[in-house]
Design a protein around this motif. Sequence first.
Motif, short mmCIF file in Angstrom:
data_model
loop_
_atom_site.label_atom_id
_atom_site.label_comp_id
_atom_site.label_asym_id
_atom_site.label_seq_id
_atom_site.Cartn_x
_atom_site.Cartn_y
_atom_site.Cartn_z
N UNK A 60 -6.49 -42.90 -49.13
CA UNK A 60 -5.77 -43.05 -50.40
C UNK A 60 -5.00 -41.77 -50.73
N UNK A 61 -4.14 -41.88 -51.75
CA UNK A 61 -3.46 -40.70 -52.28
C UNK A 61 -4.47 -39.85 -53.05
N UNK A 62 -4.43 -38.54 -52.81
CA UNK A 62 -5.36 -37.66 -53.50
C UNK A 62 -5.22 -36.24 -53.01
N UNK A 63 -6.37 -35.58 -52.84
CA UNK A 63 -6.39 -34.17 -52.45
C UNK A 63 -7.51 -33.96 -51.43
N UNK A 64 -7.14 -33.41 -50.28
CA UNK A 64 -8.13 -33.04 -49.27
C UNK A 64 -8.66 -31.66 -49.60
N UNK A 65 -9.99 -31.56 -49.72
CA UNK A 65 -10.59 -30.28 -50.11
C UNK A 65 -11.37 -29.71 -48.93
N UNK A 66 -11.54 -28.38 -48.93
CA UNK A 66 -12.31 -27.72 -47.88
C UNK A 66 -13.77 -28.14 -47.98
N UNK A 110 -11.07 -28.45 -41.33
CA UNK A 110 -11.78 -27.74 -42.39
C UNK A 110 -12.05 -28.61 -43.60
N UNK A 111 -11.48 -29.79 -43.65
CA UNK A 111 -11.71 -30.70 -44.78
C UNK A 111 -12.55 -31.89 -44.33
N UNK A 112 -13.54 -32.24 -45.15
CA UNK A 112 -14.36 -33.40 -44.86
C UNK A 112 -14.40 -34.39 -46.00
N UNK A 113 -13.48 -34.24 -46.96
CA UNK A 113 -13.50 -35.13 -48.12
C UNK A 113 -12.12 -35.17 -48.77
N UNK A 114 -11.74 -36.38 -49.25
CA UNK A 114 -10.53 -36.55 -50.04
C UNK A 114 -10.95 -36.97 -51.44
N UNK A 115 -10.42 -36.28 -52.45
CA UNK A 115 -10.67 -36.63 -53.85
C UNK A 115 -9.56 -37.54 -54.34
N UNK A 116 -9.86 -38.75 -54.83
CA UNK A 116 -8.82 -39.60 -55.39
C UNK A 116 -8.09 -38.90 -56.53
N UNK A 117 -6.79 -39.11 -56.61
CA UNK A 117 -5.98 -38.34 -57.57
C UNK A 117 -6.36 -38.62 -59.02
N UNK A 132 -16.93 -37.31 -61.89
CA UNK A 132 -17.77 -37.37 -60.68
C UNK A 132 -17.04 -38.13 -59.56
N UNK A 133 -17.13 -37.60 -58.36
CA UNK A 133 -16.36 -38.19 -57.25
C UNK A 133 -17.14 -39.21 -56.44
N UNK A 134 -18.46 -39.27 -56.60
CA UNK A 134 -19.24 -40.25 -55.87
C UNK A 134 -19.41 -39.88 -54.40
N UNK A 135 -20.05 -40.81 -53.66
CA UNK A 135 -20.41 -40.54 -52.27
C UNK A 135 -19.25 -40.73 -51.28
N UNK A 136 -18.38 -41.75 -51.44
CA UNK A 136 -17.33 -41.97 -50.42
C UNK A 136 -16.45 -40.75 -50.20
N UNK A 137 -16.10 -40.49 -48.92
CA UNK A 137 -15.26 -39.34 -48.61
C UNK A 137 -13.80 -39.76 -48.43
N UNK A 138 -13.50 -41.07 -48.37
CA UNK A 138 -12.14 -41.62 -48.33
C UNK A 138 -11.35 -41.12 -47.12
N UNK A 139 -12.05 -41.07 -45.98
CA UNK A 139 -11.40 -40.67 -44.72
C UNK A 139 -11.78 -41.71 -43.67
#
Length: 411
Positions: A60-66, A110-117, A132-139
């Motif tokens: 999904x559209x969002x932000x990949x975090x370290x 270096x990123x293992x998770x995407x945060x929905x926008x 809260x972002x929950x468990x899914x990593x959206x990858x």
Amino acid sequence: MAEPFGPEGLPLELARERILEALQPLGLVEQLPLAACLGRITAEPVLAAAAVPGFRASIMDGYAIAGSEQPLVGARWRLRGTSAAGAPYGAALAAGEAVRILTGAVVPQGSGRVLPQELVGVEGDQLELLKPCGVPVWIRGPEEEAAAGQELVAAGQRLGVAELGRLASCGVCQLTLTQRPRLGLLISGDELLPPGRQRAPGQIWESNSVLLAALLEQLGYGVTQQRVVADQPEPLRQALRELAAGCDVVVSTGGVSAGDSDWIRQLVAELGEVSFWKLFLKPGRPFAWGQVAGVPFFGLPGNPVAAAITALQLLWPALQRLEGGAIQVLPRLLVRLEQELRRGAGRPELARARLVVAADGALLARVEGSQASSRIGSLQGADLLLEIPAELGNLEAGTQLWAQLLRLPIF
């Protein structure tokens, strides 16, 4: 010359078994571009050349975090750039860093998770988790569709819409397929006239060539050669010879019964063999099976509905066997008659009907108009072939019957 199977003819299931037992796949192959492969049968397994998608991709559209840990509300990161579909961010993320990412884009190292926008806030180059972002990593993983070397389609599989779409997504552009049998169609009858011509008394417009060619095309098979010939032995003999010489299957309509002008069965016996004739079936009793000069022969009835139904029940499975795939049959379901159906007992019947869904969800069969084997209108709008046992006469509304579903799969 073969005699009928008893006074009534051969039961449909036994006729199908005998035909299929006598046939072997043609064993010929050809290569075609993927776009031309719908409905065809693979001659060899198709393997994935590489993993697909081949990289970790954002769902999904969002932000990949370290990192990959589940962050808490209030966590913050510094934005370093953007990863878009087809334009990945070209560096790895260090601790405390993030990138804007779009659906389908490469997730940076270096990123293992995407945060929905919708869960974050952005101010300048600062990203903050607001909910809260929950468990899914959206990858999705690099092998979500296929791993390198994975079998995508087995040999002998008929290709549908889904198979073609998946093969395209895995980079396949060409396939090796079994060849379809070449079919020769012979229409016989003194009374036949091409549509558009003025009829004389006793003449009818010839429709079997159009009906059968359209039916075969709907099922995935074409007519290679076609003849419309009067009921005269020498022209019919010549047509049978020519079709057998240039085709893998010869199909005729009409002329297989025992009338004074029914020459086809006699000529097939002369040029090859009639293995059996007559079906214990309504419509479709005057049917013959055998070979002409070693080429499989199907003698369909002359009445158009009977010709279409026997082609569906016996010719279609045979063509599939010759093509080299598993035999696909029409799915069956239990239905109830919507109204009374008057008939005479004596022969099993495949009656044409519409499928009606009642308000309570019950599946009903609606039989409309005459079931005469000459009335092509009985095929119009037909969803079902009702399987009526021979011993049943008049049927009351609500009678439960098995029916063949006249619908081909979409995917």
